[in-house]
Design a protein around this motif. Sequence first.
Motif, PDB file in Angstrom:
ATOM      1  N   ARG A 198       0.816  -1.219   0.000  1.00  0.00           N
ATOM      2  CA  ARG A 198       0.000   0.000   0.000  1.00  0.00           C
ATOM      3  C   ARG A 198       0.850   1.270   0.000  1.00  0.00           C
ATOM      4  O   ARG A 198       0.535   2.238  -0.711  1.00  0.00           O
ATOM      5  CB  ARG A 198      -0.925  -0.004   1.219  1.00  0.00           C
ATOM      6  CG  ARG A 198      -1.887   1.182   1.265  1.00  0.00           C
ATOM      7  CD  ARG A 198      -2.996   1.040   0.257  1.00  0.00           C
ATOM      8  NE  ARG A 198      -3.882   2.203   0.256  1.00  0.00           N
ATOM      9  CZ  ARG A 198      -5.034   2.262  -0.407  1.00  0.00           C
ATOM     10  NH1 ARG A 198      -5.433   1.223  -1.132  1.00  0.00           N
ATOM     11  NH2 ARG A 198      -5.783   3.347  -0.363  1.00  0.00           N
ATOM     12  N   HIS A 199       1.922   1.278   0.767  1.00  0.00           N
ATOM     13  CA  HIS A 199       2.727   2.502   0.879  1.00  0.00           C
ATOM     14  C   HIS A 199       3.337   2.891  -0.466  1.00  0.00           C
ATOM     15  O   HIS A 199       3.247   4.050  -0.893  1.00  0.00           O
ATOM     16  CB  HIS A 199       3.831   2.309   1.922  1.00  0.00           C
ATOM     17  CG  HIS A 199       4.737   3.491   2.051  1.00  0.00           C
ATOM     18  ND1 HIS A 199       4.360   4.658   2.689  1.00  0.00           N
ATOM     19  CD2 HIS A 199       6.016   3.701   1.601  1.00  0.00           C
ATOM     20  CE1 HIS A 199       5.359   5.531   2.634  1.00  0.00           C
ATOM     21  NE2 HIS A 199       6.373   4.979   1.984  1.00  0.00           N
ATOM     22  N   ARG A 200       3.946   1.927  -1.121  1.00  0.00           N
ATOM     23  CA  ARG A 200       4.570   2.234  -2.412  1.00  0.00           C
ATOM     24  C   ARG A 200       3.510   2.606  -3.446  1.00  0.00           C
ATOM     25  O   ARG A 200       3.710   3.520  -4.252  1.00  0.00           O
ATOM     26  CB  ARG A 200       5.384   1.038  -2.895  1.00  0.00           C
ATOM     27  CG  ARG A 200       6.124   1.282  -4.219  1.00  0.00           C
ATOM     28  CD  ARG A 200       6.959   0.073  -4.583  1.00  0.00           C
ATOM     29  NE  ARG A 200       7.519   0.179  -5.918  1.00  0.00           N
ATOM     30  CZ  ARG A 200       8.127  -0.807  -6.564  1.00  0.00           C
ATOM     31  NH1 ARG A 200       8.260  -1.977  -5.966  1.00  0.00           N
ATOM     32  NH2 ARG A 200       8.604  -0.639  -7.767  1.00  0.00           N
ATOM     33  N   GLU A 244       0.648   4.075  -2.908  1.00  0.00           N
ATOM     34  CA  GLU A 244       0.184   5.437  -2.635  1.00  0.00           C
ATOM     35  C   GLU A 244       1.190   6.471  -3.114  1.00  0.00           C
ATOM     36  O   GLU A 244       0.809   7.536  -3.625  1.00  0.00           O
ATOM     37  CB  GLU A 244      -0.088   5.607  -1.147  1.00  0.00           C
ATOM     38  CG  GLU A 244      -1.347   4.887  -0.683  1.00  0.00           C
ATOM     39  CD  GLU A 244      -1.575   5.007   0.808  1.00  0.00           C
ATOM     40  OE1 GLU A 244      -0.609   5.376   1.537  1.00  0.00           O
ATOM     41  OE2 GLU A 244      -2.709   4.737   1.261  1.00  0.00           O
ATOM     42  N   GLU A 245       2.482   6.173  -2.976  1.00  0.00           N
ATOM     43  CA  GLU A 245       3.491   7.119  -3.456  1.00  0.00           C
ATOM     44  C   GLU A 245       3.457   7.214  -4.982  1.00  0.00           C
ATOM     45  O   GLU A 245       3.588   8.305  -5.543  1.00  0.00           O
ATOM     46  CB  GLU A 245       4.879   6.704  -2.964  1.00  0.00           C
ATOM     47  CG  GLU A 245       5.925   7.785  -3.213  1.00  0.00           C
ATOM     48  CD  GLU A 245       7.285   7.480  -2.628  1.00  0.00           C
ATOM     49  OE1 GLU A 245       8.212   8.287  -2.849  1.00  0.00           O
ATOM     50  OE2 GLU A 245       7.433   6.428  -1.949  1.00  0.00           O
TER      51      GLU A 245
END
Length: 461
Positions: A412-414, A416-417
């Motif tokens: 999810r983090h990557r 979103e970036e």
Amino acid sequence: MTRAFHDFAATLGYADIPEAARAVLRRSFLDTMGVAAVASTTQMADIARRTAIALYGAGTQGAARILMDGTPVSPVGAAMAGAFTIDSVDAHDGSSPCKGHAGSAVFPSLLALADMKKGLDGADFMTLLAIAYEVSYRAGLVQHATCADYHTSGAWTAVGVATAVARGLECTGEEIRHAAGIGEYHGPRSQMMRCIDHPTMLRDGVGWGAPSGLTAAFLAKAGFTGAPALTCEAAPAFWEDLGDKWRLVEDTHYKPYPCCRWAHPSMDAAADLMQAHALHHSQIAGVEIRTFHNATRLAGYRPATPDEFAYSIAFPVAAMIVRGQVGVPELAEETLRDPDVLRISTATQLIDDDHFTAISQGKRWAEVTLVLKDGQRHTSAPRTPRGDRDMPLSDAEISQKFHLFADPVLGRHRSEEIEDHCGAFDSLSSAGFARLLDLTLTNADEQKPAARRYARNIVAS
């Protein structure tokens, strides 16, 4: 021709691109990277990567990383592997008037160029994208209007890729003209209906159109000649409004489902009928799909491979009826053996409708009838698919689709970036755009191995 295509490509500036076109390219960047993420887990992508590594070393020009993998190869190898990767999951953007797709060839080619060249900022990349899309679409329209056979997207995207990469290599207008001619001449004139009738990993031809176009630009830069590109110079009526009217704005569509666009109006109609009449799939005795001729050749009642699933209509419609969706889980091998889906798929009749064939020029028409076990019949109104300009997917739907595809692979983090960067990529500095390159070209196994293994199992072939 009021403005020659090669002059357009040589002189277009970021300020010349209208905001409507910029918005489409931002959407396409995000949408394509979501498809690339989940597609990187497929067998087709793995074969393409291994082949690129085996055959396309970096050479003296400089290396480019393979999309969603990170292995350095030549720009041609990166374009080839990236295009085959995106094309392995049929969910990327397209153009109904061109009966094909530009982004699946354009993005891996230009990302390879940017990774090799270094120093491009977001506005630079936006300019190259605009050139590639606009020239590809217009070359595609010309080709369909002037060629008897229906060729894959690889044929006309080779022209757009050649033109944009030549601009990225700082070619003169005349060198750009030769690049387009070389790309057109050597581009794959592959027969699309062959892959419809006999689905395999050949797909839409972009796996060879992308490296053909990129190679053409490097050849032209070195002095190789090849003009004219007939799709760009022999049919001036298709180019008269170049720079004034933007085909990429008028013609780009987005797919809610990972299968051939020709099946989408039937899938939408079936979903609406199931919901409107509060039906359960156990009530369905059969399905009648009335649609245009080429769509009826998307048989696929019992697809045995992901390729056969992608080029089918009865099976995805049946999956929509049974599961209420056709998304990443429906790409799993076990879906192909689902007895409920197979029951309805094999009870589906495809009806070749002359009227729908006549009006399916730039649009795709279908009408669906659900036949119930108690004898009732529910028929939809004739319709075209969601995702076209008259029924666009919302920004929220594009984002939801992106995360559905990308999150299990990248985390999810990557994801979103990437979404944040794609949403304003044309405003990124060279350092910011280099970060976006890292996010989309880095080996996902190193970033999120457990999630990547999970996604690979979902779409295992």
